[in-house]
Enzyme design. Structure first.
Site, PDB file in Angstrom:
ATOM      1  N   ASP A   1     -23.359 -14.894 -19.205  1.00  0.00           N
ATOM      2  CA  ASP A   1     -23.057 -14.685 -20.617  1.00  0.00           C
ATOM      3  C   ASP A   1     -22.569 -13.241 -20.730  1.00  0.00           C
ATOM      4  O   ASP A   1     -23.346 -12.307 -20.594  1.00  0.00           O
ATOM      5  CB  ASP A   1     -24.316 -14.911 -21.468  1.00  0.00           C
ATOM      6  CG  ASP A   1     -24.065 -14.665 -22.957  1.00  0.00           C
ATOM      7  OD1 ASP A   1     -22.964 -14.190 -23.316  1.00  0.00           O
ATOM      8  OD2 ASP A   1     -24.982 -14.924 -23.762  1.00  0.00           O
TER       9      ASP A   1
ATOM     10  N   SER B   1      -3.214 -11.855 -27.217  1.00  0.00           N
ATOM     11  CA  SER B   1      -2.678 -12.867 -28.125  1.00  0.00           C
ATOM     12  C   SER B   1      -1.472 -12.276 -28.825  1.00  0.00           C
ATOM     13  O   SER B   1      -1.370 -11.053 -28.972  1.00  0.00           O
ATOM     14  CB  SER B   1      -3.733 -13.261 -29.174  1.00  0.00           C
ATOM     15  OG  SER B   1      -3.141 -13.986 -30.241  1.00  0.00           O
TER      16      SER B   1
ATOM     17  N   TYR C   1     -10.262 -11.798 -36.232  1.00  0.00           N
ATOM     18  CA  TYR C   1      -9.747 -12.148 -34.894  1.00  0.00           C
ATOM     19  C   TYR C   1      -8.527 -11.301 -34.500  1.00  0.00           C
ATOM     20  O   TYR C   1      -8.507 -10.710 -33.417  1.00  0.00           O
ATOM     21  CB  TYR C   1      -9.435 -13.647 -34.817  1.00  0.00           C
ATOM     22  CG  TYR C   1      -8.903 -14.084 -33.476  1.00  0.00           C
ATOM     23  CD1 TYR C   1      -9.756 -14.253 -32.380  1.00  0.00           C
ATOM     24  CD2 TYR C   1      -7.542 -14.327 -33.285  1.00  0.00           C
ATOM     25  CE1 TYR C   1      -9.266 -14.644 -31.144  1.00  0.00           C
ATOM     26  CE2 TYR C   1      -7.041 -14.723 -32.056  1.00  0.00           C
ATOM     27  CZ  TYR C   1      -7.909 -14.883 -30.990  1.00  0.00           C
ATOM     28  OH  TYR C   1      -7.419 -15.272 -29.769  1.00  0.00           O
TER      29      TYR C   1
ATOM     30  N   LYS D   1      -7.877  -8.465 -31.356  1.00  0.00           N
ATOM     31  CA  LYS D   1      -6.754  -8.514 -30.420  1.00  0.00           C
ATOM     32  C   LYS D   1      -5.889  -7.249 -30.504  1.00  0.00           C
ATOM     33  O   LYS D   1      -5.327  -6.806 -29.503  1.00  0.00           O
ATOM     34  CB  LYS D   1      -5.920  -9.779 -30.639  1.00  0.00           C
ATOM     35  CG  LYS D   1      -6.669 -11.059 -30.256  1.00  0.00           C
ATOM     36  CD  LYS D   1      -7.118 -11.033 -28.795  1.00  0.00           C
ATOM     37  CE  LYS D   1      -7.727 -12.340 -28.335  1.00  0.00           C
ATOM     38  NZ  LYS D   1      -8.084 -12.335 -26.898  1.00  0.00           N
TER      39      LYS D   1
END
Length: 247
Positions: A64, A144, A161, A165
């Site tokens: 993790d 992205s 998000y 990025k």
């Protein structure tokens, strides 16, 4: 892979259980590399070996990445077993579709912890291993298109998000400068796909059903392209998008 330089070398792929990470792990193993796949769902990584032909192999390690101790333990294990790494693919990331005005602080922190903090920590550990062994290395960061520009969409559920990025875009530039300053022979490529057809997108489902999407394998092939460049040629950014169908 046309060049045999990476054959029998060691690659580490984070988020290797599904999607782009899984496709990348298989492609690298089929290019003759020993690939360590890191993810929580370790059984899914192990089954990827069914798709590996030839001398390459995928080693699954449960990790993790949001747990600092698990992350450092994973890289300690890699160092003990393989002594060094030559390729690091920082692919792990999460997406939560929501309006910022309806996002909990917990969700906001989780996005930054996984997409930025864990990526930075993997970069740190991978760089240390590469520098210690003084190898010719290549780091690939799965970014992205949202790390460069944020398109107008009918329902803007991106929340933080794209901010994570954009942080990755800056991080890649910082680390590239650091590599140069430390005189290391390590390339760093940021790969920025548009929408990719993975279960990652299930959070959007109907909203994106009709939009053109890349396949994970197409993104994984961009990793191979970057790795395949001649020594001394560094591809810094790859932005790739699925084109709309023209009737």
């Amino acid at each position: 892979m046309e060049h045999s330089y990476w054959r029998n070398k060691v690659a580490v792929v984070t988020g290797a259980s599904v999607g782009i990470g899984a496709s990348t792990a298989v492609l690298l193993a089929n290019a003759g590399m020993s690939v360590v796949g890191l993810a929580r769902r370790v059984r899914l990584i192990e089954t990827l070996n069914d798709q590996v032909k030839g001398e390459g192999k995928i080693f699954a390690y449960e990790c993790d990445l949001n747990d600092e101790q698990q992350l450092t333990s994973a890289f300690t294990w890699i160092r003990e077993k393989f002594h060094c790494i030559h390729v690091l693919v920082c692919n792990a990331g999460i997406l939560k579709a929501n309006f910022l005005s309806e996002s909990s602080t917990k969700d906001i922190k989780e996005l930054f912890d996984t997409n930025v903090v864990a990526t930075a920590s993997c970069l740190r550990e991978g760089l240390k291993l590469m520098a210690e062994a003084n190898v010719r290395g290549h780091i690939v960061v799965m970014n992205s298109v949202l790390g460069h520009r944020i398109p107008e969409v009918p329902v803007p559920l991106f929340s933080v998000y794209p901010a994570t990025k954009h942080a990755i875009t800056a991080l890649c530039q910082t680390v590239r400068q650091e590599i140069h300053f430390l005189k290391l022979n390590i390339k760093l490529t940021s790969i920025c796909p548009g929408m990719v057809d993975t279960d990652f997108l299930s959070v959007y489902s109907e909203a994106v059903a009709e939009l053109p999407k890349l396949q994970p394998l197409e993104v994984a092939k961009a990793v191979l392209y970057a790795l395949d460049t001649p020594d001394g040629v560094q591809v810094e950014d790859i932005i790739l998008q699925q084109m709309r169908k023209v009737n």
